[in-house]
Design a protein around this motif. Structure first.
Motif, PDB file in Angstrom:
ATOM      1  N   UNK A  69       0.688  -1.189   0.081  1.00 26.55           N
ATOM      2  CA  UNK A  69       0.158   0.054   0.082  1.00 26.55           C
ATOM      3  C   UNK A  69       0.812   1.312  -0.020  1.00 26.55           C
ATOM      4  N   UNK A  70       0.494   2.263  -0.773  1.00 30.21           N
ATOM      5  CA  UNK A  70       1.016   3.527  -0.693  1.00 30.21           C
ATOM      6  C   UNK A  70       0.139   4.424  -0.203  1.00 30.21           C
ATOM      7  N   UNK A  71      -1.135   4.432  -0.473  1.00 26.15           N
ATOM      8  CA  UNK A  71      -2.055   5.248   0.263  1.00 26.15           C
ATOM      9  C   UNK A  71      -3.688   4.602   0.266  1.00 26.15           C
ATOM     10  N   UNK A  72      -4.352   4.981   1.298  1.00 22.79           N
ATOM     11  CA  UNK A  72      -5.777   4.735   1.327  1.00 22.79           C
ATOM     12  C   UNK A  72      -6.766   5.299   1.617  1.00 22.79           C
ATOM     13  N   UNK A  73      -7.939   5.332   1.461  1.00 19.48           N
ATOM     14  CA  UNK A  73      -8.955   6.280   1.489  1.00 19.48           C
ATOM     15  C   UNK A  73     -10.303   5.701   1.327  1.00 19.48           C
ATOM     16  N   UNK A  74     -11.128   5.790   2.336  1.00 21.16           N
ATOM     17  CA  UNK A  74     -12.465   5.192   2.315  1.00 21.16           C
ATOM     18  C   UNK A  74     -12.305   3.731   2.451  1.00 21.16           C
ATOM     19  N   UNK A  75     -12.903   2.928   1.107  1.00 21.63           N
ATOM     20  CA  UNK A  75     -12.684   1.438   0.964  1.00 21.63           C
ATOM     21  C   UNK A  75     -11.799   1.033   0.056  1.00 21.63           C
ATOM     22  N   UNK A  76     -10.832   2.076  -0.469  1.00 23.68           N
ATOM     23  CA  UNK A  76      -9.931   1.607  -1.628  1.00 23.68           C
ATOM     24  C   UNK A  76      -8.374   1.767  -0.861  1.00 23.68           C
ATOM     25  N   UNK A  77      -7.806   0.599  -1.308  1.00 27.83           N
ATOM     26  CA  UNK A  77      -6.189   1.020  -1.315  1.00 27.83           C
ATOM     27  C   UNK A  77      -5.452   1.090  -2.526  1.00 27.83           C
ATOM     28  N   UNK A  78      -4.575   2.084  -2.569  1.00 27.65           N
ATOM     29  CA  UNK A  78      -3.743   2.249  -3.691  1.00 27.65           C
ATOM     30  C   UNK A  78      -2.454   1.520  -3.687  1.00 27.65           C
ATOM     31  N   UNK A  79      -1.929   0.767  -4.387  1.00 24.63           N
ATOM     32  CA  UNK A  79      -0.585   0.468  -4.107  1.00 24.63           C
ATOM     33  C   UNK A  79       0.662   1.003  -4.585  1.00 24.63           C
ATOM     34  N   UNK A  80       1.991   0.584  -4.431  1.00 19.99           N
ATOM     35  CA  UNK A  80       3.009   1.250  -5.036  1.00 19.99           C
ATOM     36  C   UNK A  80       3.022   1.365  -6.485  1.00 19.99           C
ATOM     37  N   UNK A  81       2.389   0.529  -7.077  1.00 20.15           N
ATOM     38  CA  UNK A  81       2.462   0.401  -8.492  1.00 20.15           C
ATOM     39  C   UNK A  81       1.112   1.297  -9.160  1.00 20.15           C
ATOM     40  N   UNK A  82       0.387   1.809  -8.292  1.00 17.42           N
ATOM     41  CA  UNK A  82      -0.722   2.593  -8.732  1.00 17.42           C
ATOM     42  C   UNK A  82      -1.887   1.718  -8.943  1.00 17.42           C
ATOM     43  N   UNK A  83      -2.120   0.456  -8.653  1.00 19.56           N
ATOM     44  CA  UNK A  83      -3.315  -0.354  -8.883  1.00 19.56           C
ATOM     45  C   UNK A  83      -4.138  -0.098  -7.439  1.00 19.56           C
ATOM     46  N   UNK A  84      -5.586   0.150  -7.725  1.00 23.22           N
ATOM     47  CA  UNK A  84      -6.744   0.386  -6.865  1.00 23.22           C
ATOM     48  C   UNK A  84      -7.484  -0.793  -6.653  1.00 23.22           C
ATOM     49  N   UNK A  85      -7.388  -1.064  -5.386  1.00 26.29           N
ATOM     50  CA  UNK A  85      -7.811  -2.309  -4.751  1.00 26.29           C
ATOM     51  C   UNK A  85      -8.939  -2.241  -3.725  1.00 26.29           C
TER      52      UNK A  85
END
Length: 267
Positions: A44-60
């Motif tokens: 993870x590089x950042x997270x907000x609400x119910x979404x995690x964004x990883x270091x490669x820019x993928x939103x999960x």
């Protein structure tokens, strides 16, 4: 510095794990013990609400929520502001050395919410295992007795004492014994499997407590009101009340190791 809000949608821009995540996994395996092995391929590089964004820019979509602790979503503005305000005042002090008001405020709020008649008191600890260890110490000191009874399918933690209370050998207990003494296990209520009513299951539990441990030896009964690692088991109606009633009548403390019912997580 403000950032753009994190879009609340799933989006893959690389394979999983991506190149940056693979590089971080190599560093993890070099510098971090194998016992700490994350199960998610993304970092993870950042997270907000119910979404995690990883270091490669993928939103999960975040289905873990930090093992169910971010109940208002990640990086909620009110939580962020409260943290920022606090660290601007002071970052850390041991309450037993230098006390502060917010600890007392939180304890008071939890005491007011506790569904227990009469005066309650709160201590804030680092983990569930630490809470269980302290509860057992209190029970033994208060009653002058030593034995502690836990239940089939129980999970109470990964310290030496709490591993002994935990029923599940793999992956929690294998090769880590011997464990603490004077710990006993009794059957609980598993209506899906045993078909017993709450009263019938409680009678079976109490018979085991009396015959295998003895009330005169028993400092505490520890139970998850809803078992988690054991299979998300909800006891039959009336089971808990009967066991608590027996504990009160026999100078045995009842310890509720509460996780799955979500008490005070949502208010």
């Amino acid at each position: 510095m403000s950032r753009e809000p994190l879009d609340q949608s799933r989006k893959l821009v690389t394979e999983l794990p991506g190149p940056k995540a693979r590089e971080l996994r190599e560093r993890l395996e070099t510098y971090v013990p194998k016992a700490v092995s994350p199960s998610t391929p993304a970092f993870v590089s950042r997270a907000e609400g119910g979404i995690v964004e990883d270091v490669d820019g993928n939103r999960l979509i975040d289905l873990g929520a930090g093992i169910a602790v971010t109940t208002v979503g990640a990086s909620h503005p009110k939580v962020v502001k409260a943290v920022q305000d606090q660290v601007a005042d002071f970052t850390h002090t041991c309450f037993m050395v230098t006390p502060y008001e917010s600890y007392i405020q939180l304890a008071q709020r939890l005491d007011d919410l506790a569904p227990i008649p009469g005066q309650t008191r709160t201590v804030l600890l680092n983990s569930g295992a630490e809470a269980v260890e302290n509860a057992v110490k209190v029970a033994r000191a208060y009653t002058g007795k030593q034995a502690v009874a836990a239940f089939d399918n129980a999970y109470h933690g990964r310290t030496t004492l709490t591993m002994g209370l935990t029923a599940k050998n793999m992956p929690y207990k294998e090769s880590f014994g011997p464990f603490a003494s004077e710990l006993y296990r009794v059957p609980g209520s598993y209506p899906y499997r045993d078909g017993l009513s709450g009263e019938e299951a409680a009678a079976r539990t109490i018979e085991s407590l009396e015959s295998q441990v003895g009330a005169n030896n028993l400092a505490a009964v520890i139970m998850e009101p809803i078992q988690g690692e054991g299979g998300f088991i909800v006891p039959a109606e009336g089971f808990l009340a009967k066991v608590v009633e027996w504990c009160k009548a026999n100078d045995v403390l009842f310890i509720a190791d509460e996780v799955q019912t979500g008490f005070v997580r949502t208010g």
